[in-house]
Motif scaffolding. Structure first.
Motif, mmCIF file in Angstrom:
data_model
loop_
_atom_site.group_PDB
_atom_site.id
_atom_site.type_symbol
_atom_site.label_atom_id
_atom_site.label_comp_id
_atom_site.label_asym_id
_atom_site.label_seq_id
_atom_site.Cartn_x
_atom_site.Cartn_y
_atom_site.Cartn_z
ATOM 1 N N ILE A 37 -21.774 -14.892 1.643
ATOM 2 C CA ILE A 37 -22.127 -14.892 3.133
ATOM 3 C C ILE A 37 -21.401 -15.892 3.832
ATOM 4 O O ILE A 37 -20.798 -15.792 4.824
ATOM 5 C CB ILE A 37 -23.623 -14.865 3.492
ATOM 6 C CG1 ILE A 37 -24.266 -13.648 2.986
ATOM 7 C CG2 ILE A 37 -24.016 -15.111 4.849
ATOM 8 C CD1 ILE A 37 -25.902 -13.915 2.940
ATOM 9 N N ASP A 41 -18.691 -14.935 6.564
ATOM 10 C CA ASP A 41 -18.545 -15.386 8.165
ATOM 11 C C ASP A 41 -17.444 -15.996 8.484
ATOM 12 O O ASP A 41 -16.897 -15.511 9.427
ATOM 13 C CB ASP A 41 -19.593 -16.325 8.348
ATOM 14 C CG ASP A 41 -21.160 -15.984 8.118
ATOM 15 O OD1 ASP A 41 -21.278 -14.631 8.157
ATOM 16 O OD2 ASP A 41 -22.046 -16.316 8.022
ATOM 17 N N LYS A 42 -16.977 -16.672 7.545
ATOM 18 C CA LYS A 42 -15.398 -17.375 8.015
ATOM 19 C C LYS A 42 -14.191 -16.407 8.067
ATOM 20 O O LYS A 42 -13.355 -16.366 9.081
ATOM 21 C CB LYS A 42 -15.007 -18.227 6.969
ATOM 22 C CG LYS A 42 -15.883 -19.632 7.028
ATOM 23 C CD LYS A 42 -15.751 -20.846 6.275
ATOM 24 C CE LYS A 42 -16.548 -21.892 6.513
ATOM 25 N NZ LYS A 42 -16.060 -23.215 6.800
ATOM 26 N N ARG A 44 -14.809 -13.046 8.946
ATOM 27 C CA ARG A 44 -15.044 -12.310 10.244
ATOM 28 C C ARG A 44 -14.586 -13.011 11.435
ATOM 29 O O ARG A 44 -14.203 -12.516 12.343
ATOM 30 C CB ARG A 44 -16.600 -11.778 9.994
ATOM 31 C CG ARG A 44 -17.100 -10.743 9.003
ATOM 32 C CD ARG A 44 -18.329 -10.503 9.260
ATOM 33 N NE ARG A 44 -18.736 -9.503 8.314
ATOM 34 C CZ ARG A 44 -20.197 -9.086 8.161
ATOM 35 N NH1 ARG A 44 -21.034 -9.792 8.481
ATOM 36 N NH2 ARG A 44 -20.248 -8.061 7.188
ATOM 37 N N GLU A 45 -14.940 -14.566 11.323
ATOM 38 C CA GLU A 45 -14.444 -15.219 12.415
ATOM 39 C C GLU A 45 -12.948 -15.284 12.647
ATOM 40 O O GLU A 45 -12.502 -15.025 13.766
ATOM 41 C CB GLU A 45 -15.039 -16.461 12.433
ATOM 42 C CG GLU A 45 -14.694 -17.506 13.378
ATOM 43 C CD GLU A 45 -15.120 -16.786 14.924
ATOM 44 O OE1 GLU A 45 -14.257 -17.092 15.816
ATOM 45 O OE2 GLU A 45 -16.386 -16.329 15.042
#
Length: 110
Positions: A37, A41-42, A44-45
């Motif tokens: 996760i 998250d990284k 996706r950012e």
């Protein structure tokens, strides 16, 4: 993560070791949901930032993962191919690298 990417590449990224190691703060790799996760998250950012400036807006987490993997493998197999490419790195990446290469202090013994 392979199954997630096969079903939803626009939302997920494969957790390839080379891709994970390319992201500051995620080494050592842990094969846990929590670590995936953090990685996702990284990624996706990063896709979100790239889509902000790209007119086509076709950056997905899976595409970012493929780029990271390709870069890491190319560095290992044929680093001369990448010689002319200049990378812009943030100050936090430079600080992490310098902290990682700093020698360890010896402990006093009696």
């Amino acid at each position: 993560s392979a199954v997630l990417v096969a079903g939803a590449p626009q939302l997920s990224a494969f957790m390839a070791d080379e891709a994970v190691e390319s992201i500051p703060g995620l080494v050592p790799i842990k094969y846990t949901l929590k670590h995936y996760i953090l990685y996702l998250d990284k990624v996706r950012e990063c896709a979100k930032r790239l889509n902000k400036y790209d007119l086509v807006k076709d950056w997905t987490p899976h595409r970012i993962e493929q780029c990271l993997w390709t870069w890491a493998v190319a560095q290992q197999i044929k680093p001369l191919l990448l010689k002319g490419i200049v990378l812009l790195q943030s100050k936090t990446v430079d600080k992490e690298k310098s902290a990682a290469t700093r020698p360890v202090k010896r402990q006093k013994t009696q």
